[in-house]
Design a protein around this motif. Structure first.
Motif, PDB file in Angstrom:
ATOM      1  N   LEU A 248      36.060  38.693  36.730  1.00 14.84           N
ATOM      2  CA  LEU A 248      37.450  38.229  37.119  1.00 14.84           C
ATOM      3  C   LEU A 248      38.089  37.161  36.331  1.00 14.84           C
ATOM      4  CD1 LEU A 248      37.261  39.448  40.803  1.00 14.84           C
ATOM      5  CD2 LEU A 248      37.997  40.654  38.947  1.00 14.84           C
ATOM      6  N   GLU A 249      37.227  36.117  36.281  1.00 16.01           N
ATOM      7  CA  GLU A 249      37.755  35.134  35.546  1.00 16.01           C
ATOM      8  C   GLU A 249      38.151  35.224  34.052  1.00 16.01           C
ATOM      9  OE1 GLU A 249      36.430  30.951  37.779  1.00 16.01           O
ATOM     10  OE2 GLU A 249      34.753  31.880  36.573  1.00 16.01           O
ATOM     11  N   GLU A 250      37.200  36.035  33.332  1.00 20.80           N
ATOM     12  CA  GLU A 250      37.588  36.535  32.177  1.00 20.80           C
ATOM     13  C   GLU A 250      38.738  37.179  31.913  1.00 20.80           C
ATOM     14  OE1 GLU A 250      34.209  38.755  31.086  1.00 20.80           O
ATOM     15  OE2 GLU A 250      32.797  36.932  30.680  1.00 20.80           O
ATOM     16  N   ALA A 251      39.060  37.990  33.145  1.00 20.78           N
ATOM     17  CA  ALA A 251      40.447  38.480  32.851  1.00 20.78           C
ATOM     18  C   ALA A 251      41.472  37.992  33.280  1.00 20.78           C
ATOM     19  CB  ALA A 251      40.289  40.102  33.887  1.00 20.78           C
ATOM     20  N   GLY A 252      41.415  36.795  33.737  1.00 23.09           N
ATOM     21  CA  GLY A 252      42.470  35.613  34.312  1.00 23.09           C
ATOM     22  C   GLY A 252      42.779  36.015  35.507  1.00 23.09           C
ATOM     23  N   LEU A 253      42.401  36.786  36.382  1.00 20.76           N
ATOM     24  CA  LEU A 253      42.914  37.222  37.649  1.00 20.76           C
ATOM     25  C   LEU A 253      42.520  36.413  38.771  1.00 20.76           C
ATOM     26  CD1 LEU A 253      42.275  41.110  37.447  1.00 20.76           C
ATOM     27  CD2 LEU A 253      44.523  39.707  37.085  1.00 20.76           C
ATOM     28  N   VAL A 254      41.346  35.599  38.745  1.00 17.12           N
ATOM     29  CA  VAL A 254      40.886  34.797  39.846  1.00 17.12           C
ATOM     30  C   VAL A 254      40.144  33.538  39.091  1.00 17.12           C
ATOM     31  CG1 VAL A 254      38.740  34.505  41.280  1.00 17.12           C
ATOM     32  CG2 VAL A 254      40.063  36.631  41.235  1.00 17.12           C
ATOM     33  N   ARG A 255      40.352  32.049  39.678  1.00 18.73           N
ATOM     34  CA  ARG A 255      39.529  31.042  39.100  1.00 18.73           C
ATOM     35  C   ARG A 255      38.990  30.595  40.442  1.00 18.73           C
ATOM     36  NH1 ARG A 255      38.825  29.531  34.232  1.00 18.73           N
ATOM     37  NH2 ARG A 255      39.121  27.286  34.483  1.00 18.73           N
ATOM     38  N   ALA A 256      37.682  30.044  40.253  1.00 14.99           N
ATOM     39  CA  ALA A 256      36.856  29.476  41.156  1.00 14.99           C
ATOM     40  C   ALA A 256      36.145  28.124  40.724  1.00 14.99           C
ATOM     41  CB  ALA A 256      35.877  30.618  41.573  1.00 14.99           C
ATOM     42  N   ARG A 257      36.127  27.370  41.705  1.00 13.32           N
ATOM     43  CA  ARG A 257      35.412  26.151  41.653  1.00 13.32           C
ATOM     44  C   ARG A 257      34.809  25.454  42.767  1.00 13.32           C
ATOM     45  NH1 ARG A 257      35.943  27.667  37.196  1.00 13.32           N
ATOM     46  NH2 ARG A 257      36.451  26.788  35.051  1.00 13.32           N
ATOM     47  N   THR A 258      33.824  24.842  42.656  1.00 11.53           N
ATOM     48  CA  THR A 258      32.897  24.263  43.919  1.00 11.53           C
ATOM     49  C   THR A 258      33.735  22.704  44.176  1.00 11.53           C
ATOM     50  OG1 THR A 258      30.698  25.094  43.037  1.00 11.53           O
ATOM     51  CG2 THR A 258      30.829  23.074  44.564  1.00 11.53           C
TER      52      THR A 258
END
Length: 446
Positions: A248-258
């Motif tokens: 999903l991050e590769e598609a730019g739909l989601v970003r997630a960080r700790t």
């Protein structure tokens, strides 16, 4: 030699009405046809193509030849709300029946057949045995319709995002892969299930913290939620959630960080992971995490560790042993955690009538508490709130807020969420007056 001609199929009155409705309102007519097709075991896409072509006779013939259609098992309480919430609930709570097992008594048609068990004579056509479905089947159809609308939302988001993405953008291929996955596997595909869950949680977070208007306007939402709770809800390993997140991050739909915060662990102050900050697209575009999202004091980890309010306690309430499987949290519990409400069902503070040393979470129980216990709890709780927010002379102010919760004038979710944010801001130095900051947060969420 005489050739027998095939008689024209009788067109049920329901199909005629659906066709008339389709001419007036295509979206509503399409939905009605999909429900009709599900009841009679037809392919929704094939039936829709015939309706668009205006060939009702072919649709009626198809109706006479259709076998019963498997219908997913519906939950006892059907979901409500947006397509995102309905679809997410349906994906997680309506497993498909075993292969080769058809749902009994679903296919009814014109031509003198009597209703099968589970049906009563309906009002679609009084001259035949076509019947309205029972409440149980209606719930099943509602679940399936929720899944269809949720899948349509995901596909629309992917197509519109792809249309806005330049040809040389590296996101194009991941978006195309996800779109192909949606057409091939639907919501059984893991990355799409994760996207739908995150979007549903994001919408609920916006609604609770900023109101319904913010949900309609927002193109992206950012919130905090431990990865372990997401994995436990989807019933997969946390590594699987990371793999899906990467797609999903590769598609730019989601970003997630700790998210990292300082807390005392083993007698020393250390930087500990408090959970994950998620940025999710609700409309076409690229998901981004701002500095403010990562620097925000999402969680008072020190207090949560002291009081046992951890994701580990939610998933393993009795402690983890070798063969123990994680407990699956409810969707509502995930929503509360995004709002900063660290509910842990196994802990004693959630039991009724907490008249001794209550915590702020007792606000959820005030409306259902015994009338004779309520004044004592409010008095103790207002004193605790005033002390922890550095405002010992304003007990009456906090008591007034709690009585508003009892009267239904203030949401307990809003109060608990604002209290935790004010307490964290006061400790981290973002605010000097905890009570004033609490009031500001409540007014902003109103």
């Amino acid at each position: 030699m005489e050739h027998k001609t095939r008689p024209e199929a009788q067109i049920p009155e329901a199909l005629v009405k659906i066709a008339e409705q389709y001419q007036k309102n295509p979206a509503f007519g399409e939905r009605a046809l999909r429900l009709f097709a599900a009841i009679h075991g037809l392919s929704p896409e094939e039936a829709l193509a015939l309706l668009r072509a205006g060939d009702l006779e072919a649709l009626a013939r198809l109706l006479g030849e259709a076998p019963p259609s498997p219908v997913p098992e519906a939950p006892a309480t059907p979901p409500s709300g947006s397509a995102l919430q309905d679809g997410n609930f349906a994906v997680q709570h309506s497993p498909l029946p075993p292969k080769g097992v058809a749902h009994p008594g679903v296919s009814l048609e014109v031509g003198g057949r009597c209703p099968l068990p589970g049906f009563a004579p309906g009002r679609w056509d009084p001259e035949c045995c076509t019947a309205t479905p029972t409440p149980a089947l209606t719930r099943q159809i509602a679940v399936q319709d929720g899944k269809n609308r949720a899948l349509a939302w995901v596909q629309r988001l992917l197509r519109e995002t792809l249309a806005e993405t330049p040809e040389d953008d590296p996101r194009r291929q991941p978006l195309q892969d996800l779109l192909a996955l949606a057409e091939e596997k639907g919501l059984e595909a893991g990355p799409l299930r994760l996207l739908l869950l995150l979007a549903a949680l994001g919408r609920r977070y916006l609604r609770e913290t900023a109101g319904p208007k913010a949900v309609r306007k927002a193109s992206q939402v950012a919130f905090h939620l431990p990865l372990d709770l997401v994995a436990a809800y989807l019933q997969v390993h946390r590594a699987t959630v990371w793999r899906w997140t990467e797609r999903l991050e590769e598609a730019g739909l989601v970003r997630a960080r700790t998210h990292v915060a300082t807390a005392v662990w083993g007698g020393e102050e250390r930087n500990l992971n408090t959970g994950t900050v998620w940025a999710v697209r609700l409309k076409p575009g690229r998901a981004r995490l701002r500095y403010e999202d990562l620097a925000h004091p999402w969680r008072d980890l020190r207090a949560d560790l002291e009081e046992g309010r951890t994701a580990y306690r939610v998933i393993y309430p009795k402690g983890k042993r070798r063969k123990d499987r994680p407990v699956r949290p409810s969707l509502e519990l995930l929503v509360k955690w995004t709002l900063g409400i660290r509910e842990v069902p196994a802990l004693d503070f959630l039991r009724p009538a907490p008249t001794e040393n209550p915590t702020i979470e007792a606000a959820f129980l005030l409306a259902e508490m015994e009338a004779q216990d309520r004044p004592t709890v409010i008095d103790l709780l207002s004193e605790r709130m005033a002390h922890e927010l550095g405002d010992p002379h304003s007990r009456r102010f906090y008591a007034g807020l709690l009585w508003k919760v009892v009267e239904g004038k203030l949401s307990p979710h809003a109060l608990v969420h604002a209290y935790h944010r004010a307490r964290a801001a006061l400790r981290e130095g973002y605010a000097r007056r905890g009570g004033a900051f609490l009031q500001h947060l409540l007014e902003a969420a109103a």
